[in-house]
Design a protein around this motif. Structure first.
Motif, PDB file in Angstrom:
ATOM      1  N   SER A  59      51.197  48.295  46.992  1.00  0.00           N
ATOM      2  CA  SER A  59      51.144  46.835  46.942  1.00  0.00           C
ATOM      3  C   SER A  59      50.057  46.340  47.883  1.00  0.00           C
ATOM      4  O   SER A  59      49.598  47.073  48.756  1.00  0.00           O
ATOM      5  CB  SER A  59      52.499  46.223  47.335  1.00  0.00           C
ATOM      6  N   SER A  70      47.495  48.133  44.584  1.00  0.00           N
ATOM      7  CA  SER A  70      48.549  47.642  43.703  1.00  0.00           C
ATOM      8  C   SER A  70      48.286  48.130  42.283  1.00  0.00           C
ATOM      9  O   SER A  70      47.124  48.201  41.846  1.00  0.00           O
ATOM     10  CB  SER A  70      48.579  46.111  43.724  1.00  0.00           C
ATOM     11  N   PRO A  71      49.331  48.489  41.534  1.00  0.00           N
ATOM     12  CA  PRO A  71      49.137  48.963  40.152  1.00  0.00           C
ATOM     13  C   PRO A  71      48.423  47.963  39.259  1.00  0.00           C
ATOM     14  O   PRO A  71      47.791  48.346  38.274  1.00  0.00           O
ATOM     15  CB  PRO A  71      50.575  49.202  39.672  1.00  0.00           C
ATOM     16  N   THR A  72      48.510  46.683  39.606  1.00  0.00           N
ATOM     17  CA  THR A  72      47.897  45.651  38.762  1.00  0.00           C
ATOM     18  C   THR A  72      46.486  45.271  39.218  1.00  0.00           C
ATOM     19  O   THR A  72      45.875  44.379  38.637  1.00  0.00           O
ATOM     20  CB  THR A  72      48.774  44.390  38.750  1.00  0.00           C
ATOM     21  N   ASP A  73      45.978  45.934  40.241  1.00  0.00           N
ATOM     22  CA  ASP A  73      44.654  45.588  40.770  1.00  0.00           C
ATOM     23  C   ASP A  73      43.532  45.957  39.801  1.00  0.00           C
ATOM     24  O   ASP A  73      43.578  46.990  39.131  1.00  0.00           O
ATOM     25  CB  ASP A  73      44.400  46.331  42.079  1.00  0.00           C
ATOM     26  N   CYS A  74      42.522  45.105  39.769  1.00  0.00           N
ATOM     27  CA  CYS A  74      41.291  45.442  39.053  1.00  0.00           C
ATOM     28  C   CYS A  74      40.544  46.514  39.852  1.00  0.00           C
ATOM     29  O   CYS A  74      40.646  46.581  41.077  1.00  0.00           O
ATOM     30  CB  CYS A  74      40.398  44.210  38.910  1.00  0.00           C
ATOM     31  N   LYS A  95      40.981  43.044  31.151  1.00  0.00           N
ATOM     32  CA  LYS A  95      41.865  44.127  31.594  1.00  0.00           C
ATOM     33  C   LYS A  95      43.251  43.637  31.994  1.00  0.00           C
ATOM     34  O   LYS A  95      44.146  44.440  32.270  1.00  0.00           O
ATOM     35  CB  LYS A  95      41.235  44.859  32.787  1.00  0.00           C
ATOM     36  N   HIS A  96      43.422  42.324  32.053  1.00  0.00           N
ATOM     37  CA  HIS A  96      44.694  41.738  32.501  1.00  0.00           C
ATOM     38  C   HIS A  96      45.083  42.284  33.881  1.00  0.00           C
ATOM     39  O   HIS A  96      46.222  42.689  34.105  1.00  0.00           O
ATOM     40  CB  HIS A  96      45.810  42.006  31.486  1.00  0.00           C
ATOM     41  N   CYS A  97      44.120  42.298  34.773  1.00  0.00           N
ATOM     42  CA  CYS A  97      44.350  42.828  36.117  1.00  0.00           C
ATOM     43  C   CYS A  97      44.134  41.729  37.153  1.00  0.00           C
ATOM     44  O   CYS A  97      43.651  40.634  36.845  1.00  0.00           O
ATOM     45  CB  CYS A  97      43.428  44.019  36.387  1.00  0.00           C
ATOM     46  N   GLU A  98      44.490  42.038  38.390  1.00  0.00           N
ATOM     47  CA  GLU A  98      44.448  41.043  39.457  1.00  0.00           C
ATOM     48  C   GLU A  98      43.310  41.348  40.423  1.00  0.00           C
ATOM     49  O   GLU A  98      43.080  42.493  40.785  1.00  0.00           O
ATOM     50  CB  GLU A  98      45.776  41.050  40.214  1.00  0.00           C
TER      51      GLU A  98
END
Length: 420
Positions: A166, A171-175, A184-187
């Protein structure tokens, strides 16, 4: 009559039993409250063998962007532990300069700087604070072995190195790299060059800024310190005369160089060993062995927004390119004409932590210490030579990037608010 007496005795016994039960319940509740608020001294001293002192617990405001994990909470509590070796060094010298050594995870480097500090004249008179970027057991053990002065360890509880899945870690959702957040629907927010954040890289600037705020405003041992604080890093070899020289420079700074905000142990050009002149030198502030006081820190802290928004992952380049120029007048540092500290590391960032691959010549350092380097070699009656035009980073440089993510900028600003 006898039955009435027995009844009264039973009633008294019952009331005593109830009272005892209530006292027990209230005692348990009070104990739980104390445990929850961490006001029991043994909680604070659980990781130290020193005698207890009165401790002023200064709680930092938890940054809004973070949910602390178990390790982060433990490190936050460890930062309240008093210094070690209080029994060996019960008093600090009145004019002492606090030394802060900030480290990452390079044990071989750390051992070199600790060994060099052990030979510094006057080191026993002061407090050494070691600021860790996260928690690494081998680094911790090296510091725990120090016996030549008071030593206190602090651990950055919000380091990316202690958040494995995190923010501010990965984080798994990080760009990643140059990902398009929409596609990419990432953060993440890319830097000025289109690159997304790297936790290992951003930790450099985060650690430095967290450390500065904590040392100046968050530690019971230093938050009221009125003198200078000397900052060194784990790949700086410190000469035996460094402490006496920095004491002299701190005293001479206001008298000899009104434009000097700091004092330095080494030239700003890291490969230089100094000019060898019979004079003091005023130049741009270097990043090897620099010291300043609380007045300067207050000026720096007021520029937090500029520091936290500048797109460069290096704290020093950020200072040279945006903070110092914002002061409105030239910022100089005062030093001797012969170095008292040397940068020996051959790797940047967090490389060199593997003992087999450490970035040092033949796995060690070969720094010659001459007799002149063992005693103070600065004369109070020396004049000051000033370098008015020097190469290097300055206002207008746009930065190397790596610091574009709005979360990093927000966390940086939160660090500025922890103790104010």
């Amino acid at each position: 009559m006898a039955s009435c007496k027995k009844g009264r005795m039973k009633d008294v016994a019952f009331r005593r039993l109830v009272s005892l039960a209530l006292i027990t319940v209230f005692g348990v509740i009070l104990l739980l409250i104390l445990l929850r608020t961490n006001t029991i001294p043994s909680l604070i001293n659980s990781d130290t063998n020193e005698g207890t002192e009165s401790i002023e617990i200064i709680e930092a405001v938890i940054p809004k962007l973070l949910l602390q994990n178990e390790l982060s909470v433990r490190l936050h509590k460890r930062n309240q532990i008093p210094p070690r070796n209080l029994d060996l060094y019960p008093k600090l010298a009145q004019d002492h300069v606090v030394i802060v050594l900030y480290v990452h995870n390079r044990p071989q480097y750390l051992q070199v700087v600790i060994d060099s500090l052990s030979h510094v004249e006057g080191i026993s008179e002061t407090l050494l604070i070691v600021s860790h970027d996260g928690y690494f057991e081998e680094m911790n053990k090296i510091v725990e072995g120090i016996k030549f002065c008071r030593v206190k360890q602090i651990f950055a509880p919000y380091s990316p190195h202690i958040f494995s899945n995190s923010f501010p870690g990965v984080s798994p959702t990080d760009c990643k790299d140059k990902d398009d957040p929409v596609e990419k629907h990432c953060e993440g927010t890319p830097d000025q060059y289109g690159n997304h954040r790297s936790p290992k890289i951003v930790s450099l600037k985060h650690h430095w800024w967290w450390m500065m705020n904590t040392v100046w405003d968050g530690l019971q041992e230093t938050r009221h310190h009125s003198g200078h604080i000397l900052f060194i890093e784990e790949d700086h070899f410190i000469y035996p005369n460094a402490y006496r020289n920095i004491q002299l420079l701190a005293e001479l700074k206001s008298k000899k160089c009104p434009d000097c905000y700091a004092a330095n142990l080494a030239p700003s050009e890291v490969k230089s060993r100094g000019e060898g002149w019979e004079s003091l030198v005023a130049e741009r502030m270097g990043n090897v062995g620099y010291a300043f006081n609380r007045t300067v820190w207050r000026k720096i802290h007021k520029k937090a927004a500029g520091f936290c928004s500048f797109d460069d992952y290096n704290w020093d380049i950020t200072m040279w390119s945006t903070v110092f120029p914002s002061f409105g007048s030239p910022v100089y540092t005062l030093r001797g004409s012969r170095t008292s500290a040397v940068h020996f590391g051959k790797c940047g960032l967090h490389q060199g932590h593997n003992r087999n691959l450490a970035c040092m010549d033949n796995g060690g350092v070969n720094i010659i210490v001459n007799e002149i380097d063992k005693v103070a070699n600065i004369k109070p009656d020396w004049e000051v030579r000033k370098y008015e035009h020097q190469a290097g980073y300055r206002a207008g440089f746009k930065g190397w990037g790596g610091w574009g993510d709005l979360r990093d900028r927000g966390l940086c600003m939160e660090f500025s608010k922890m103790y104010v």
